[in-house]
Structure formats: structure tokens, C-alpha cells
Design a protein around this motif. Sequence first.
Motif, PDB file in Angstrom:
ATOM      1  N   ASP A 171       0.831  -1.214   0.000  1.00  0.00           N
ATOM      2  CA  ASP A 171       0.000   0.000   0.000  1.00  0.00           C
ATOM      3  C   ASP A 171       0.861   1.258   0.000  1.00  0.00           C
ATOM      4  OD1 ASP A 171      -2.252  -1.611   0.050  1.00  0.00           O
ATOM      5  OD2 ASP A 171      -2.627  -1.304   2.208  1.00  0.00           O
ATOM      6  N   ILE A 172       1.900   1.261   0.819  1.00  0.00           N
ATOM      7  CA  ILE A 172       2.798   2.421   0.895  1.00  0.00           C
ATOM      8  C   ILE A 172       3.395   2.711  -0.474  1.00  0.00           C
ATOM      9  CG2 ILE A 172       5.024   3.215   1.802  1.00  0.00           C
ATOM     10  CD1 ILE A 172       4.244   1.492   4.369  1.00  0.00           C
ATOM     11  N   GLN A 173       3.925   1.675  -1.104  1.00  0.00           N
ATOM     12  CA  GLN A 173       4.575   1.866  -2.398  1.00  0.00           C
ATOM     13  C   GLN A 173       3.581   2.225  -3.496  1.00  0.00           C
ATOM     14  OE1 GLN A 173       7.514  -1.257  -3.098  1.00  0.00           O
ATOM     15  NE2 GLN A 173       8.000  -1.244  -0.916  1.00  0.00           N
ATOM     16  N   ARG A 208       8.384   5.016  -0.659  1.00  0.00           N
ATOM     17  CA  ARG A 208       9.437   4.094  -1.101  1.00  0.00           C
ATOM     18  C   ARG A 208      10.187   3.543   0.104  1.00  0.00           C
ATOM     19  NH1 ARG A 208      14.363   6.658  -0.903  1.00  0.00           N
ATOM     20  NH2 ARG A 208      14.253   8.919  -0.857  1.00  0.00           N
ATOM     21  N   ARG A 209      10.686   2.340  -0.079  1.00  0.00           N
ATOM     22  CA  ARG A 209      11.428   1.657   0.972  1.00  0.00           C
ATOM     23  C   ARG A 209      12.832   2.231   1.070  1.00  0.00           C
ATOM     24  NH1 ARG A 209      11.687  -4.738   2.122  1.00  0.00           N
ATOM     25  NH2 ARG A 209      13.327  -4.643   3.694  1.00  0.00           N
ATOM     26  N   LEU A 210      13.328   2.353   2.310  1.00  0.00           N
ATOM     27  CA  LEU A 210      14.701   2.778   2.552  1.00  0.00           C
ATOM     28  C   LEU A 210      15.519   1.574   3.002  1.00  0.00           C
ATOM     29  CD1 LEU A 210      14.361   6.100   4.585  1.00  0.00           C
ATOM     30  CD2 LEU A 210      14.917   5.822   2.168  1.00  0.00           C
ATOM     31  N   ASP A 211      16.697   1.444   2.461  1.00  0.00           N
ATOM     32  CA  ASP A 211      17.623   0.417   2.909  1.00  0.00           C
ATOM     33  C   ASP A 211      18.824   1.116   3.494  1.00  0.00           C
ATOM     34  OD1 ASP A 211      16.182  -1.921   2.016  1.00  0.00           O
ATOM     35  OD2 ASP A 211      16.680  -1.288  -0.019  1.00  0.00           O
ATOM     36  N   VAL A 253      10.670  -2.396   8.809  1.00  0.00           N
ATOM     37  CA  VAL A 253      11.119  -1.854   7.530  1.00  0.00           C
ATOM     38  C   VAL A 253      10.923  -0.344   7.563  1.00  0.00           C
ATOM     39  CG1 VAL A 253      10.799  -1.917   5.032  1.00  0.00           C
ATOM     40  CG2 VAL A 253      10.334  -3.970   6.383  1.00  0.00           C
ATOM     41  N   LYS A 254      11.897   0.414   7.053  1.00  0.00           N
ATOM     42  CA  LYS A 254      11.781   1.867   6.978  1.00  0.00           C
ATOM     43  C   LYS A 254      11.330   2.268   5.572  1.00  0.00           C
ATOM     44  CE  LYS A 254      14.727   4.199  10.334  1.00  0.00           C
ATOM     45  NZ  LYS A 254      14.432   3.303  11.397  1.00  0.00           N
ATOM     46  N   PHE A 255      10.461   3.283   5.551  1.00  0.00           N
ATOM     47  CA  PHE A 255       9.967   3.857   4.308  1.00  0.00           C
ATOM     48  C   PHE A 255      10.070   5.364   4.398  1.00  0.00           C
ATOM     49  CE2 PHE A 255       7.904  -0.217   4.559  1.00  0.00           C
ATOM     50  CZ  PHE A 255       7.873  -0.663   3.248  1.00  0.00           C
ATOM     51  N   VAL A 256       9.914   6.020   3.263  1.00  0.00           N
ATOM     52  CA  VAL A 256       9.812   7.477   3.230  1.00  0.00           C
ATOM     53  C   VAL A 256       8.580   7.824   2.405  1.00  0.00           C
ATOM     54  CG1 VAL A 256      11.376   7.756   1.241  1.00  0.00           C
ATOM     55  CG2 VAL A 256      11.044   9.650   2.821  1.00  0.00           C
ATOM     56  N   GLY A 257       7.792   8.755   2.939  1.00  0.00           N
ATOM     57  CA  GLY A 257       6.589   9.194   2.246  1.00  0.00           C
ATOM     58  C   GLY A 257       6.896  10.282   1.234  1.00  0.00           C
ATOM     59  N   PRO A 258       5.909  10.691   0.465  1.00  0.00           N
ATOM     60  CA  PRO A 258       6.113  11.673  -0.600  1.00  0.00           C
ATOM     61  C   PRO A 258       6.720  12.996  -0.125  1.00  0.00           C
ATOM     62  CG  PRO A 258       3.949  10.673  -0.806  1.00  0.00           C
ATOM     63  CD  PRO A 258       4.535  10.194   0.498  1.00  0.00           C
ATOM     64  N   GLY A 309       8.830  13.302   2.393  1.00  0.00           N
ATOM     65  CA  GLY A 309      10.144  13.080   2.991  1.00  0.00           C
ATOM     66  C   GLY A 309      10.130  12.554   4.412  1.00  0.00           C
ATOM     67  N   LEU A 310       8.945  12.400   5.044  1.00  0.00           N
ATOM     68  CA  LEU A 310       8.883  11.853   6.399  1.00  0.00           C
ATOM     69  C   LEU A 310       9.256  10.375   6.370  1.00  0.00           C
ATOM     70  CD1 LEU A 310       8.148  12.172   9.411  1.00  0.00           C
ATOM     71  CD2 LEU A 310       5.833  11.451   8.781  1.00  0.00           C
ATOM     72  N   VAL A 311      10.208   9.991   7.222  1.00  0.00           N
ATOM     73  CA  VAL A 311      10.645   8.605   7.327  1.00  0.00           C
ATOM     74  C   VAL A 311       9.821   7.924   8.409  1.00  0.00           C
ATOM     75  CG1 VAL A 311      12.599   7.094   7.869  1.00  0.00           C
ATOM     76  CG2 VAL A 311      12.967   9.192   6.542  1.00  0.00           C
ATOM     77  N   PHE A 312       9.419   6.666   8.148  1.00  0.00           N
ATOM     78  CA  PHE A 312       8.664   5.904   9.129  1.00  0.00           C
ATOM     79  C   PHE A 312       8.980   4.418   9.037  1.00  0.00           C
ATOM     80  CE2 PHE A 312       6.134   6.544   5.357  1.00  0.00           C
ATOM     81  CZ  PHE A 312       5.591   5.288   5.080  1.00  0.00           C
ATOM     82  N   ASP A 313       8.845   3.754  10.188  1.00  0.00           N
ATOM     83  CA  ASP A 313       8.943   2.300  10.275  1.00  0.00           C
ATOM     84  C   ASP A 313       7.535   1.737  10.223  1.00  0.00           C
ATOM     85  OD1 ASP A 313      11.129   2.387  13.190  1.00  0.00           O
ATOM     86  OD2 ASP A 313      11.669   2.551  11.092  1.00  0.00           O
ATOM     87  N   ILE A 314       7.407   0.507   9.752  1.00  0.00           N
ATOM     88  CA  ILE A 314       6.181  -0.242   9.984  1.00  0.00           C
ATOM     89  C   ILE A 314       6.563  -1.505  10.733  1.00  0.00           C
ATOM     90  CG2 ILE A 314       4.914   0.711   8.023  1.00  0.00           C
ATOM     91  CD1 ILE A 314       5.447  -1.980   6.560  1.00  0.00           C
ATOM     92  N   ALA A 315       5.684  -1.946  11.624  1.00  0.00           N
ATOM     93  CA  ALA A 315       5.922  -3.162  12.396  1.00  0.00           C
ATOM     94  C   ALA A 315       4.598  -3.852  12.665  1.00  0.00           C
ATOM     95  CB  ALA A 315       6.611  -2.825  13.717  1.00  0.00           C
ATOM     96  N   GLU A 316       4.647  -5.165  12.774  1.00  0.00           N
ATOM     97  CA  GLU A 316       3.464  -5.949  13.112  1.00  0.00           C
ATOM     98  C   GLU A 316       3.390  -6.214  14.606  1.00  0.00           C
ATOM     99  OE1 GLU A 316       3.710  -9.479  10.732  1.00  0.00           O
ATOM    100  OE2 GLU A 316       3.141  -8.422   8.897  1.00  0.00           O
ATOM    101  N   HIS A 317       4.344  -5.725  15.359  1.00  0.00           N
ATOM    102  CA  HIS A 317       4.382  -5.913  16.808  1.00  0.00           C
ATOM    103  C   HIS A 317       4.541  -4.554  17.473  1.00  0.00           C
ATOM    104  CE1 HIS A 317       8.665  -5.050  16.566  1.00  0.00           C
ATOM    105  NE2 HIS A 317       8.660  -5.847  15.520  1.00  0.00           N
ATOM    106  N   PRO A 318       3.971  -4.381  18.662  1.00  0.00           N
ATOM    107  CA  PRO A 318       4.121  -3.085  19.336  1.00  0.00           C
ATOM    108  C   PRO A 318       5.557  -2.861  19.799  1.00  0.00           C
ATOM    109  CG  PRO A 318       2.856  -4.617  20.690  1.00  0.00           C
ATOM    110  CD  PRO A 318       3.129  -5.317  19.407  1.00  0.00           C
ATOM    111  N   TRP A 319       5.961  -1.618  19.882  1.00  0.00           N
ATOM    112  CA  TRP A 319       7.260  -1.257  20.402  1.00  0.00           C
ATOM    113  C   TRP A 319       7.241  -1.383  21.926  1.00  0.00           C
ATOM    114  CZ3 TRP A 319       5.537   0.441  15.837  1.00  0.00           C
ATOM    115  CH2 TRP A 319       6.453   0.585  14.791  1.00  0.00           C
TER     116      TRP A 319
END
Length: 129
Positions: free
Chosen positions: A86-88, A93-96, A107-112, A114-124
Amino acid sequence: MAKLRHIAIATRTPAEDAKFYEDTFGWQRLAGPADHPLGRFVVVTDGTVNIAFVDFSSDQIGKGPAYTGLHHIGVLVSDGEQAADDIQSHGGRRLDFEGGDDGGFEVKFVGPSGLVFDIAEHPWLGTSL
């Protein structure tokens, strides 16, 4: 619905910053000060979201190692693969990058914008579902 559960702040003084918020708002310390391959950090929580104050040892987001301020946010999702698709498909886009993964993020991504964000299936650590 995805939930905001993590905020990372790049700072040169993680322990001092964390203490300010602990003393001011009563937030609870979860970890640190401690060293990690990604940098020195302290993590606090308000019980719903955790806030990591990190003196990063490498540039993960393309702003240089001296950058301070909002580094990234973390979003709790139910299905990481679907969220990544969905993000892509919506222009993110994904950041490596080089660095350790201790389970604090997926996994880290960046939105249109420029905000960088992680997604996770588990709570921090220290966050709610």
C-alpha cells in the motif's frame, strides 16, 4: 487502522532530553542510556507511544550525521506485507540502510513529503496495541 506507536528524535544529548520529558510530563523510562550499533539511546513512554532519543552513529535518512530533530515515526500495522504494498502504491518508497535490527522496527519507508517511518506488526517496547 494503523496506529502511531513510536517516535524517534535525533539528538546529541539523549539522556538529558529524556530526563526533561520524564520530569516534565511524568513519562516512564523504558531503556537506556545504552549503546546500540545505530547509536546511543534512551527510550521513554507515555504508555501508548514510545519516544526514542538517539544520538545516531550513522545517517539512515539522508540528512547527515549531525542532523537533530524528528528522525522517524513508527506505525503499528496488522499486515506488514500488505502495508508495504500500500505504501509503495501510494508513492512511498522503501529505505535500505546499514545497521542492526533488534526487533524494534521492521522496515523503513519514506513518504512523498520526505517523512521517514517504520512499519511493524508488533508493538514497540512500552506501547499499547
